[in-house]
Write a protein that holds these residues in place. Structure first.
Motif, mmCIF file in Angstrom:
data_model
loop_
_atom_site.group_PDB
_atom_site.id
_atom_site.type_symbol
_atom_site.label_atom_id
_atom_site.label_comp_id
_atom_site.label_asym_id
_atom_site.label_seq_id
_atom_site.Cartn_x
_atom_site.Cartn_y
_atom_site.Cartn_z
ATOM 1 N N PRO A 85 0.826 -1.243 -0.040
ATOM 2 C CA PRO A 85 0.157 0.097 0.084
ATOM 3 C C PRO A 85 0.834 1.412 0.031
ATOM 4 O O PRO A 85 2.157 1.305 0.546
ATOM 5 C CB PRO A 85 -0.754 -0.066 1.334
ATOM 6 N N ASN A 86 0.483 2.311 -0.543
ATOM 7 C CA ASN A 86 1.070 3.645 -0.426
ATOM 8 C C ASN A 86 2.520 3.682 -1.351
ATOM 9 O O ASN A 86 2.875 4.750 -1.001
ATOM 10 C CB ASN A 86 1.411 4.231 0.835
ATOM 11 N N ALA A 87 2.697 2.823 -2.147
ATOM 12 C CA ALA A 87 3.935 2.638 -2.977
ATOM 13 C C ALA A 87 3.836 3.710 -4.240
ATOM 14 O O ALA A 87 4.862 4.016 -4.765
ATOM 15 C CB ALA A 87 4.254 1.288 -3.460
ATOM 16 N N GLY A 88 2.680 4.015 -4.524
ATOM 17 C CA GLY A 88 2.467 5.018 -5.611
ATOM 18 C C GLY A 88 2.179 4.292 -6.931
ATOM 19 O O GLY A 88 2.448 4.797 -7.917
ATOM 20 N N LYS A 89 1.420 3.299 -6.853
ATOM 21 C CA LYS A 89 0.819 2.275 -7.807
ATOM 22 C C LYS A 89 0.033 3.039 -8.509
ATOM 23 O O LYS A 89 -0.031 3.296 -9.830
ATOM 24 C CB LYS A 89 0.413 0.973 -7.325
ATOM 25 N N SER A 90 -1.117 3.765 -7.675
ATOM 26 C CA SER A 90 -1.966 4.216 -8.673
ATOM 27 C C SER A 90 -1.660 5.624 -9.349
ATOM 28 O O SER A 90 -2.148 6.068 -10.315
ATOM 29 C CB SER A 90 -3.414 4.748 -7.818
ATOM 30 N N SER A 91 -0.627 6.235 -8.619
ATOM 31 C CA SER A 91 -0.305 7.317 -9.215
ATOM 32 C C SER A 91 0.585 7.237 -10.457
ATOM 33 O O SER A 91 0.287 8.094 -11.557
ATOM 34 C CB SER A 91 0.691 8.294 -8.335
ATOM 35 N N GLY B 292 -4.075 1.657 1.273
ATOM 36 C CA GLY B 292 -5.239 0.649 0.968
ATOM 37 C C GLY B 292 -6.238 1.580 0.192
ATOM 38 O O GLY B 292 -7.613 1.280 0.381
ATOM 39 N N THR B 293 -5.954 2.584 -0.385
ATOM 40 C CA THR B 293 -6.890 3.265 -1.154
ATOM 41 C C THR B 293 -7.480 2.679 -2.275
ATOM 42 O O THR B 293 -8.842 2.538 -2.213
ATOM 43 C CB THR B 293 -6.120 4.699 -1.674
ATOM 44 N N THR B 294 -6.578 1.865 -3.029
ATOM 45 C CA THR B 294 -7.195 1.029 -4.035
ATOM 46 C C THR B 294 -7.600 -0.211 -3.416
ATOM 47 O O THR B 294 -6.910 -0.963 -2.984
ATOM 48 C CB THR B 294 -6.225 0.973 -5.132
ATOM 49 N N GLY C 207 -2.990 -2.579 -2.867
ATOM 50 C CA GLY C 207 -1.706 -2.613 -2.094
ATOM 51 C C GLY C 207 -1.862 -3.965 -1.424
ATOM 52 O O GLY C 207 -2.651 -4.322 -0.629
ATOM 53 N N ASP D 100 11.433 11.246 -6.369
ATOM 54 C CA ASP D 100 11.712 12.763 -6.184
ATOM 55 C C ASP D 100 11.671 13.224 -4.639
ATOM 56 O O ASP D 100 12.311 14.083 -4.245
ATOM 57 C CB ASP D 100 10.587 13.497 -6.602
ATOM 58 N N LEU D 101 11.384 12.188 -3.870
ATOM 59 C CA LEU D 101 11.359 12.393 -2.551
ATOM 60 C C LEU D 101 12.668 12.440 -1.854
ATOM 61 O O LEU D 101 13.570 11.630 -2.117
ATOM 62 C CB LEU D 101 10.247 11.393 -1.653
ATOM 63 N N SER E 193 6.134 9.994 -10.429
ATOM 64 C CA SER E 193 5.052 10.280 -10.979
ATOM 65 C C SER E 193 4.660 11.699 -10.724
ATOM 66 O O SER E 193 4.207 12.188 -11.833
ATOM 67 C CB SER E 193 3.886 9.379 -10.458
ATOM 68 N N LYS E 194 5.275 12.232 -9.970
ATOM 69 C CA LYS E 194 5.004 13.620 -9.651
ATOM 70 C C LYS E 194 5.691 14.403 -10.743
ATOM 71 O O LYS E 194 5.110 15.428 -11.232
ATOM 72 C CB LYS E 194 5.433 13.958 -8.366
HETATM 73 N N1 LIG Z 1 6.399 13.049 -4.008
HETATM 74 C C1 LIG Z 1 5.786 11.901 -4.475
HETATM 75 N N2 LIG Z 1 4.521 11.532 -4.175
HETATM 76 C C2 LIG Z 1 4.046 10.451 -4.699
HETATM 77 C C3 LIG Z 1 4.496 9.865 -6.055
HETATM 78 N N3 LIG Z 1 3.378 9.082 -6.282
HETATM 79 C C4 LIG Z 1 2.476 8.816 -5.519
HETATM 80 N N4 LIG Z 1 2.820 9.780 -4.388
HETATM 81 C C5 LIG Z 1 2.128 9.868 -3.243
HETATM 82 O O1 LIG Z 1 2.003 8.633 -2.376
HETATM 83 C C6 LIG Z 1 0.928 8.380 -1.950
HETATM 84 C C7 LIG Z 1 0.312 7.005 -2.339
HETATM 85 O O2 LIG Z 1 0.021 7.133 -3.709
HETATM 86 P P1 LIG Z 1 -0.697 6.035 -4.592
HETATM 87 O O3 LIG Z 1 -0.711 6.207 -5.700
HETATM 88 O O4 LIG Z 1 -2.241 6.379 -3.800
HETATM 89 O O5 LIG Z 1 -0.342 4.917 -3.805
HETATM 90 P P2 LIG Z 1 -0.807 3.313 -4.023
HETATM 91 O O6 LIG Z 1 0.158 2.456 -4.310
HETATM 92 O O7 LIG Z 1 -2.001 3.378 -5.065
HETATM 93 O O8 LIG Z 1 -1.625 3.135 -2.538
HETATM 94 P P3 LIG Z 1 -2.762 2.103 -2.324
HETATM 95 O O9 LIG Z 1 -3.808 2.147 -3.261
HETATM 96 O O10 LIG Z 1 -3.227 2.249 -0.958
HETATM 97 O O11 LIG Z 1 -2.349 0.419 -2.452
HETATM 98 C C8 LIG Z 1 -0.005 9.718 -2.409
HETATM 99 O O12 LIG Z 1 -0.053 10.547 -1.180
HETATM 100 C C9 LIG Z 1 0.744 10.073 -3.585
HETATM 101 O O13 LIG Z 1 0.354 11.601 -3.761
HETATM 102 C C10 LIG Z 1 5.445 10.482 -6.481
HETATM 103 O O14 LIG Z 1 6.090 10.166 -7.501
HETATM 104 N N5 LIG Z 1 6.291 11.642 -5.930
#
Ligand SMILES: Nc1nc2c(ncn2[C@@H]2O[C@H](COP(=O)(O)OP(=O)(O)OP(=O)(O)O)[C@@H](O)[C@H]2O)c(=O)[nH]1
Ligand SMILES: [Mg+2]
Length: 426
Positions: free
Chosen positions: A222-228, A246-248, A270, A319-320, A335-336
């Motif tokens: 979760p929160n790895a940035g998959k959806s982004s 756990g958004t998706t 995630g 980028d973080l 992705s940002k």
């Molecule tokens: N700075 C930065 N933040 C990012 C990037 N990609 C995602 N994030 C942040 O990371 C957080 C999680 O991003 P999601 O894309 O929702 O991650 P996910 O893996 O889909 O998460 P789940 O659906 O919960 O499994 C969000 O707050 C995004 O804004 C990136 O490339 N750079």
């Protein structure tokens, strides 16, 4: 009923410049004469005035005649090429319907008759269905290779080889003395060699990725940035992004083309031990999707990546602060800012290409591969047998598998599904 004479509009919906109406079956020529007066010679076309039962003129049309078995369906066939007006087409169809023994064809029925009369085998019929559905140039080429008998000829060769193997095994049985196995090492070697050839075929790229798109799945914790990442690649906000792990929950699919390669990009839930039932289902699905992926983009710790033949370890959110790179990742991306996205897409495209069949190559679909794999297994069992009777039995089963592949045996259910894919008049 194959005794019926069938007819249908075979060209697109009127109005059109020209409409093609086909009649196939034992009464086709008789029906042609009723409407056109007289028919041209077989395989010739002639201009005729079509008339209804009351003698009224329906249209001036080109009439083509084919005699069984030298026609597409294998039956006597007449083709009318009329003016493509709606009322004309309706009037001609109505005049045909009034003739006793004629009825409107079911979708795909002309092709089904071609199959039942041995004009084409099942693999060619599948090729025709694919051809009509083909939307891209590579789909068209692959479908055409199949429709033109590319696989049929190959299977016929295999069937010949197999038949001879069978004959050798059966003949040897008759000459075995008591206490001997009668096994001939050369026979077993030849079985093994055929099974090796089938294995090579089974290892080739399949038809499905070409038809449905290469399945590229984005997975990770979760929160790895998959959806982004999915949104960044798709160029639109398809998936919900939040900082809540756990958004998706349910997976999201986006179809797109990467440099001409059709892909289906899938965002997944995630992966974690979820307590909540809905999330748990999403996580189970994500695992299954990752496993079935053609290409897997793993956004978790590179060290924890699952085993997959086409795995890309993506270091996301690069980028973080403090996340510029990690060891063992295949590529870093943000992705940002969009950094690294182009390189990642190039990697995905190159990997996707490897699961697509080459130009003009025959690619097996799932049904064909299943029967080919059955034949291969039987041959392997034959090779491993130490009893001639069993060898002969396995070879017989392999022959049955080939017959199922070409549609000569036990495929009624497949036929209904396949010919249902055709449009009316085909
Ligand atoms: N700075 C930065 N933040 C990012 C990037 N990609 C995602 N994030 C942040 O990371 C957080 C999680 O991003 P999601 O894309 O929702 O991650 P996910 O893996 O889909 O998460 P789940 O659906 O919960 O499994 C969000 O707050 C995004 O804004 C990136 O490339 N750079
Ligand atoms: Mg998500």
């Amino acid at each position: 009923m194959i005794d019926d004479t069938i007819f249908a509009l075979s060209s697109g919906r009127p109005p059109a410049a020209v409409s093609v109406i086909r009649v196939s079956g034992p009464l086709a020529h008789e029906a042609g004469r009723r409407l056109a007066g007289s028919l041209p010679e077989a395989r010739h076309a002639a201009l005729r005035t079509l008339r209804g039962a009351d003698g009224g003129v329906l249209d001036d049309a080109l009439v083509l005649r084919f005699d069984s078995p030298a026609s597409a369906s294998g039956e006597d066939t007449i083709e009318f090429q009329c003016h493509g007006g709606r009322a004309i087409v309706d009037a001609v169809l109505e005049a045909l319907a009034e003739i006793e023994g004629l009825r409107l064809a079911e979708p795909g029925e002309f092709t089904r008759r071609a199959f039942e009369n041995g004009r084409i085998d099942l693999t060619e019929a599948e090729g025709l269905a694919d051809l009509i559905e083909a939307e891209t140039e590579s789909q068209r080429k692959a479908a055409l290779a199949l429709a033109e008998g590319g696989l049929r000829r190959q299977v016929e060769d295999w069937q010949q080889v197999l038949l001879q193997l069978s004959a050798r095994a059966e003949a040897a049985i008759d000459y075995v003395d008591e206490g001997e196995t009668g096994l001939d090492a050369r026979l077993l070697e030849d079985c093994e060699s055929l099974s090796r050839e089938l294995r090579d075929w089974l290892a080739r790229p399949r038809a499905e990725p070409l038809k449905d798109g290469v399945r590229v799945v984005v997975a990770g914790p979760p929160n790895a940035g998959k959806s982004s990442l999915v949104n960044a690649i798709a160029g639109q906000e398809r998936a919900i992004v939040t900082d809540i792990p756990g958004t998706t929950r349910d997976h999201i699919e986006v179809s797109l083309a990467l440099g001409g390669v059709p892909i289906v990009l899938t965002d997944t839930a995630g992966l974690r031990e979820a307590d909540e039932p809905v999330e748990r289902i999403g996580v189970d699905r994500a695992r299954a999707l990752a496993e079935a992926a053609d290409v897997l983009l793993w956004l978790g710790d590179p060290e924890n990546a699952p085993d997959h033949p086409r795995l890309v370890r993506v270091h996301a959110r690069s980028d973080l602060p403090g996340r510029a790179s990690v060891p063992n990742a295949s590529t870093a991306v943000s992705s940002k800012t969009g950094r690294g996205l182009k390189d990642l897409l190039e990697i995905v495209r190159a990997l996707s290409r490897t699961v697509l069949p080459g130009e003009d190559a025959i690619a097996l679909n799932r049904r064909q591969a299943t029967h080919l794999s059955d034949a291969e297994q039987e041959l392997r069992r034959a090779t491993a047998s130490n009893d001639l009777v069993l060898v002969a039995e396995h070879l017989r089963s392999a022959r049955l598998a080939f017959d199922q592949l070409t549609g000569r045996a036990g495929v009624e259910d497949v036929l209904d599904a396949l010919f249902g894919r055709f449009c009316l008049g085909k």
